[in-house]
Scaffold this motif. Structure first.
Motif: not given
Length: 106
Positions: A1-25
């Motif tokens: 599963m690809p790893l997606i990094k989400y960075v909130e406006h305040n700098g908080t980071e979330h590294q999440i594995q998301v399944s192929n075919g799912q949306s980033v949302m």
């Protein structure tokens, strides 16, 4: 599963594995990432999943189509790298994608 990094406006980071075919949302909502509401459920009609694609990834992710561009006009603080995260489908090619979240969706 690809790893997606989400960075909130305040700098908080979330590294999440998301399944192929799912949306980033979907990856964000399923993992309770603050900053993406996704009120329309991913039908490209509300802009509450607005995000900024990190400049290193803009070419690989690609730009919005005409319908998405119209919806992005309603987003708060749109920029050249704005996308609706519901319209970005996760694939192996997006492993390591960095998504920056706006200060607000409204």
């Amino acid at each position: 599963m690809p790893l997606i990094k989400y960075v909130e406006h305040n700098g908080t980071e979330h590294q999440i594995q998301v399944s192929n075919g799912q949306s980033v949302m979907e990856g964000a909502i399923d993992n309770m990432v603050d900053g993406i509401a996704g009120e329309c459920g991913g039908s490209c009609s509300c802009a509450t999943c607005h995000c900024y694609v990190h400049e290193d990834w803009v070419a690989k992710v690609g730009g919005p189509n005409e319908i998405e561009e119209g919806v992005l006009e309603c987003a708060a603080d749109p920029r050249a790298n704005s996308r609706l995260s519901c319209q970005i489908t996760v694939t192996d090619e997006l492993d390591g994608l960095v998504i920056l979240l706006p200060e607000s969706q409204y």
